[in-house]
Design an enzyme around this catalytic site. Structure first.
Site, PDB file in Angstrom:
ATOM      1  N   SER A  65       0.839  -1.197   0.000  1.00  0.00           N
ATOM      2  CA  SER A  65       0.000   0.000   0.000  1.00  0.00           C
ATOM      3  C   SER A  65       0.872   1.244   0.000  1.00  0.00           C
ATOM      4  O   SER A  65       1.956   1.254   0.598  1.00  0.00           O
ATOM      5  CB  SER A  65      -0.866  -0.003   1.260  1.00  0.00           C
ATOM      6  OG  SER A  65      -1.519   1.229   1.433  1.00  0.00           O
ATOM      7  N   TYR A 110      -1.980  -0.137  10.138  1.00  0.00           N
ATOM      8  CA  TYR A 110      -2.166  -0.750   8.822  1.00  0.00           C
ATOM      9  C   TYR A 110      -0.894  -0.614   7.984  1.00  0.00           C
ATOM     10  O   TYR A 110      -0.382  -1.589   7.429  1.00  0.00           O
ATOM     11  CB  TYR A 110      -3.359  -0.119   8.091  1.00  0.00           C
ATOM     12  CG  TYR A 110      -3.439  -0.515   6.637  1.00  0.00           C
ATOM     13  CD1 TYR A 110      -3.703  -1.834   6.276  1.00  0.00           C
ATOM     14  CD2 TYR A 110      -3.228   0.414   5.623  1.00  0.00           C
ATOM     15  CE1 TYR A 110      -3.762  -2.203   4.943  1.00  0.00           C
ATOM     16  CE2 TYR A 110      -3.300   0.056   4.298  1.00  0.00           C
ATOM     17  CZ  TYR A 110      -3.566  -1.253   3.956  1.00  0.00           C
ATOM     18  OH  TYR A 110      -3.622  -1.627   2.643  1.00  0.00           O
ATOM     19  N   LYS A 135       1.957  -3.495   6.483  1.00  0.00           N
ATOM     20  CA  LYS A 135       2.369  -3.610   5.084  1.00  0.00           C
ATOM     21  C   LYS A 135       3.881  -3.538   4.943  1.00  0.00           C
ATOM     22  O   LYS A 135       4.484  -4.249   4.147  1.00  0.00           O
ATOM     23  CB  LYS A 135       1.678  -2.550   4.222  1.00  0.00           C
ATOM     24  CG  LYS A 135       0.191  -2.805   4.057  1.00  0.00           C
ATOM     25  CD  LYS A 135      -0.059  -4.165   3.416  1.00  0.00           C
ATOM     26  CE  LYS A 135      -1.497  -4.453   3.157  1.00  0.00           C
ATOM     27  NZ  LYS A 135      -1.684  -5.703   2.409  1.00  0.00           N
TER      28      LYS A 135
END
Length: 163
Positions: free
Chosen positions: A130, A154, A158
């Site tokens: 991402s 998040y 990643k």
């Protein structure tokens, strides 16, 4: 070295938005694809739509990437030789509220998937990262060489997945 095109691809998170579009592209490119999804971020109706678009039944396994038995069975039953991995929790704001869930699902699922792949002799994976890994970038478009500056759980999951 001779490159061998994968015969059967496991598409984790394949019923989600990006996963379902990837399913169609992979099928159009001539690949056999099996969707592995727990439907936490996807609608089951997506499968019927994929069948309409491709004109063929869609092999689907409902399961979670943290479930070793389900993944092991998928690899054994379908002779998987490559994985495209999209299965993850993905909401930045929610990751700030539920960081442990994000590490459990995103890292636990990836780690388990890699272990099952290793046991099955599968060495090909495409990992979906991402732009969130870059935080607020110095420039846009942001080159892949930009420094990582994840500002939320998040993005941190990643980065760990990439590493």
């Amino acid at each position: 070295m001779v490159y061998r095109v994968p015969k059967r691809i496991l598409l984790t998170g394949g019923a989600g938005y990006i996963g379902s579009h990837t399913y169609v592209a992979l099928r159009q490119a001539g690949h056999d694809v099996v969707i592995f999804d727990n439907f936490s971020n996807a609608r089951r109706s997506v499968v019927a739509r994929l069948e309409q678009i491709t004109g063929a039944p869609v092999p689907v396994i409902e399961g979670d990437t943290r479930d070793t038995a389900a993944l092991t069975k998928a690899f054994a039953t379908h002779q998987i030789d490559a994985v495209v991995h999209f299965a993850a929790l993905k909401a930045v704001g929610e990751s700030m509220i539920r960081p442990l869930d994000y590490f459990d699902v995103n890292m636990g699922g990836l780690t388990n998937l890699l272990r099952v792949m290793d046991a099955a002799g599968c060495r090909r994976i495409v990992f979906s990262s991402s732009a969130t890994v870059y935080g607020v970038p110095d420039e846009t478009p942001t080159p892949e060489t930009a420094p990582y500056r994840a500002m939320n759980p998040y993005g941190q999951t990643k980065i760990l997945g990439e590493e």
